[in-house]
Design a protein around this motif. Structure first.
Motif: not given
Lengths: 338, 290, 235
Positions: C2-4, C24-30, C64-67, C148-157
């Protein structure tokens, strides 16, 4: 362009003629005194505009230069003699003193950031106020003293013309100053000090020049003020004087020179009118509230003042959205970014 | 000996009141980069609102609460309507907060009358203790105790609690704090309200100390507050305590030994600090971060 | 997959300057998406624009398709985007522990487990747990910032030039950590060092003069000498 300048020159000329004729048409003493007052504070406000409007620095200590002029003239006329020569001499000495002190203060403080500078000028002028209060042998402290003006100025009308002439001369001189190469650099400092510095200008040097010019002119206004009252006390050093200059500059329009003159007219007239009203409605005794609120609203919604807003309106009307260079809004400190 | 103790207690009491005033100033400056020239207005409103509540209810404690509530409310309004619109523009901030100072000061005269109001110390705090040949005025000791207690509470909050951590982080790097999910603008608002409440408390406590309150006292004490903030280092909480004590003691000793200089000594102190050490005597490491 | 994150024709103005002019660009999960380009091309501004620190003036940014184009920074962060700025953004007066704590939005077991995990990843942090952030070395600051960026449940860093100013051996460690973190989260990486970028990146986006000029799989870029010469000055 040429056409426009002559139009403006014509407007000034017309106004000047009106002010010259006015005392002969309407010889009301009150009006004459009010106009004299407007002109004197106009000179003070223009000097403040050099700092705030053209260089983008906020000083809370402008009253000290006004006070230096007022005390120098008053003390010399009282202790030496009330002749015209002494009067002129006192103006010159006041200006030299003010210039020297603003040079020193400027050199010490202008390298600091805006808040520190504002605070330090507040403190310095506080020191001068204390000095005026404590040096009783010369200043008679808070009570102040009266003195005799030069005989020539006994006549209110002569003094009126003298002040009007001074105003015109100062206005033209400052106009030339802000349009000179130095003046242009001051505007550049206001717009972006960092960039001006990186272009190789010693910005401190130019800011000190601005502060010296402003100090000298303020001292001159103070001398005239003392003579107009034939009395001086510590109130000439007080914060209120700085606030008046600030208010006039902001309301009239910063960075325009004409704006502060207009601001002086508005504020002085309103003070006059409101203090009249206060006799009937006590709420108007607190007229300064109205100015304070007006001033706050002006800073938020109307930062260009009367003249600046008019010019903007004119600009739109002519389809020229771009402002003239001298009609800058309240100076902004640019946020830094990479 | 007696004289020395008295001068020290005097200086400490004044210093504590200035500290309460300056603490808000320094926190607001450190966090929001706003120098609030209207802080003295909050101080004088605290004094008047508190004293009038005190006279109405005849309870000094209720008066203190009244002052704090008034301060916090005024702080809320000030932040929302005066500071927020000009956020990020120093010159406009300086101009507008000075304008607010003017309005607050004159409003005092409209609401409470233009004349000064005499204030009495509540009976249980009036009088003095005699220890040997040293006389200690109760109320002054009371102020000193309150000052240290408040310093202690704030120091604990700043060092040990999450909200304190957030404030300290915000003082050092606003952008990063936001990027970690902190709603910094709300933190600004709370800190501003707390700072305003401290200023109001300071005004209220000052009232019985000086015996009289008047509209212009706001500006007079605000200048002392500025001086303390500069000497202590802008944004430094403990720095402002040390500087306030310094200013209080200097004032008290000068008033006794060299009265001519007493008004000027603090200004001179500030000028010297600004010129030779503009970051303040007790400044934090903030500037060296990046 | 999925596209994040999606950036669509994003423009950003800072003051009077038009910095981004169509990114323009997309970042995909994982995956690790690498932003490449010359100095001043607008890579850092792109990250700041995603975070809302320099808000976009045109175009759209969706997570996650939310603006999130108009979202304030703190909301973007709360949605689950972590940010590691170029200067690491360490709070100098706060200890390592306090730096971690101020970043935690919850203090539940999951967060503490993640903390355990990053401390194993970066043992130095544990060693200097009570030391002030300002006294850490450059590499340690980088690690703390990533932790620090990782400590929360971040889906994207979002990580901005982690190798900048670090000794090669430290860079190696940081890169290993990124590869490790990739197992748990997705990453958008700005990196000047092409060798590093090509080793850990899955996809790339080339930015030049504030515009996206090319995107694709990392392997394609590695093979495309022409593109590399033109925009990266290598090859």
């Amino acid at each position: 362009m040429n056409n426009k300048i002559s139009l403006r020159a014509f407007a000034f000329f017309l106004l000047l003629v009106i002010f010259i004729i006015l005392p002969f048409v309407n010889d009301s003493r009150t009006l004459l005194i009010l106009l004299t007052q407007i002109f004197i504070f106009g000179i003070l406000a223009m000097s403040y505009d050099i700092l705030l409007g053209y260089t983008g620095i906020v000083s809370f200590g402008h009253a000290m230069f006004f006070g230096i002029g007022a005390y120098t003239t008053a003390v010399m006329l009282k202790q030496m003699d009330h002749t015209l020569l002494i009067f002129v001499l006192s103006i010159v000495i006041g200006m030299i003193l003010a210039g020297f002190i603003s040079f020193l203060v400027g050199l010490l403080t202008l390298r600091l950031k805006s808040h520190f500078f504002a605070m330090l000028t507040l403190a310095f002028s506080g020191l001068f106020l204390v000095l005026a209060e404590k040096w009783r042998s010369v200043t008679y402290g808070n009570d102040g003293f009266t003195f005799r003006a030069p005989d020539l100025f006994r006549d209110r009308m002569t003094f009126y013309f003298f002040v009007l002439a001074s105003l015109v001369v100062i206005f033209l001189a400052l106009y030339r100053f802000v349009n000179s190469p130095t003046g242009r650099i001051l505007i550049a400092v206001r717009e972006n000090e960092q960039r001006t510095k990186s272009l190789g200008f010693n910005t401190l040097h130019y800011k000190v020049i601005a502060s010296v010019v402003a100090g000298i002119v303020a001292s001159f206004a103070g001398s005239l003020y003392a003579v107009s009252l034939r009395f001086v006390n510590t109130s000439v050093m007080a914060m209120d004087i700085t606030l008046d200059a600030l208010l006039m500059t902001i309301i009239g329009g910063v960075g325009t020179l004409v704006g502060p003159l207009l601001g002086s007219a508005v504020i002085e007239y309103a003070q006059h009118a409101l203090s009249g009203l206060a006799r009937d409605y006590p709420i108007f005794e607190r007229w300064i509230i109205f100015f304070g609120i007006l001033y706050i609203l002006a800073v938020i919604f109307f930062p260009k003042g009367i003249i600046g807003s008019l010019r903007l309106l004119f600009g739109k009307w002519r389809g020229r959205l771009k402002q003239r260079k001298t009609t800058g809004p309240l100076p902004q400190e640019k946020e830094r970014f990479e | 000996m007696e004289l020395l103790v008295n001068l020290i207690i005097n200086g400490l009491a004044t210093g504590m009141l200035i500290f309460l005033l300056a603490a808000g100033l320094t926190l607001i400056f450190g966090l929001m980069d706003v120098l609030n020239f209207a802080h003295g207005g909050l101080f004088v409103w605290g004094a008047y609102a508190g004293i009038f509540t005190y006279m109405l209810t005849e309870s000094f404690i209720v008066g203190i609460i009244g002052a704090i509530v008034t301060g916090a409310l005024l702080g809320l309004l000030t932040e929302k309507f005066i500071i927020t619109p000009v956020y990020g523009n120093h010159i406009q901030q300086i101009l507008i907060t000075l304008g607010l100072m003017l309005v607050l000061q004159e409003l005092i005269k409209v609401v409470f009358g233009p004349n000064g109001v005499a204030v009495k110390t509540p009976s249980y705090l009036a009088g003095s203790w005699e220890i040997g040949d040293v006389i200690i005025i109760k109320y002054r000791l009371f102020i000193i105790v309150i000052g240290f207690v408040i310093f202690g509470i704030f120091q604990y909050m700043l060092k040990r609690t999450k909200i304190g951590l957030i404030v300290r982080a915000g003082v050092q790097d606003k952008e990063m704090a936001q990027a970690l999910g902190i709603h910094i603008k709300r933190v600004f608002l709370y800190v501003f309200m707390v700072g305003a409440a401290l200023a109001a408390l300071s005004g209220m406590l000052m009232a019985p100390y000086s015996g009289v309150i008047y509209a212009e006292m706001g500006m007079e004490y605000a200048i002392l507050g500025f001086i303390v903030v500069v000497i202590g280092g802008m944004g430094s909480f403990s720095g402002s305590l040390l500087a306030a004590i310094l200013v209080g003691l200097a004032g008290s000793f000068m008033a006794y030994y060299v009265p001519v200089l007493s008004l000027a000594v603090n200004m001179i102190l500030m000028a010297i600090v600004l010129i030779f050490r503009p970051q303040g005597l007790f400044a934090m490491r903030k500037e060296r971060t990046s | 997959m999925t596209t994040l994150l999606t950036l669509n024709e994003v423009h950003t103005h800072i003051g009077q300057y038009h910095i981004l002019q169509g990114v323009n660009f997309e970042a995909k999960e994982g995956q690790v998406t690498v932003l490449l380009g010359r100095n001043g091309a607008g890579k850092t501004t792109t990250l700041k624009t995603i975070m809302g620190l320099t808000p976009a003036t045109k175009g759209d940014i969706a997570f996650r398709s939310q603006s999130i184009k108009k979202s304030p920074t703190y909301k973007v962060a709360k949605l689950g985007i972590g940010y590691v700025p170029e200067n690491q953004g360490i709070f100098a007066d706060l200890t390592v522990e306090e730096n971690m704590k101020v970043a935690m939005r919850k203090e539940d077991t999951a967060t503490l487990e993640r903390q355990q995990y990053v401390l194993e990843l970066f043992p130095d942090l544990k060693k200097f747990w009570k030391k002030a952030g300002g006294h850490l070395s450059g590499g340690q600051k980088q690690m703390l910032s990533m932790a620090r960026a990782f400590i929360n449940d971040s889906q994207l860093i979002l990580i901005d030039e982690p190798s900048k100013g670090l000794a090669p051996i430290v860079v190696e460690k940081v890169m290993e950590a990124i590869v490790e973190m990739k197992k748990k989260t997705s990453i958008v990486l700005v990196e000047q060092n092409f060798i590093m970028a090509s080793r850990i990146g899955d996809t790339y986006t080339l930015i030049d003069d504030g515009r996206t000029v090319n995107s694709g799989n990392m392997q394609d870029l590695i093979d495309d000498e022409e593109l590399k010469r033109k925009y990266l000055g290598i090859g």
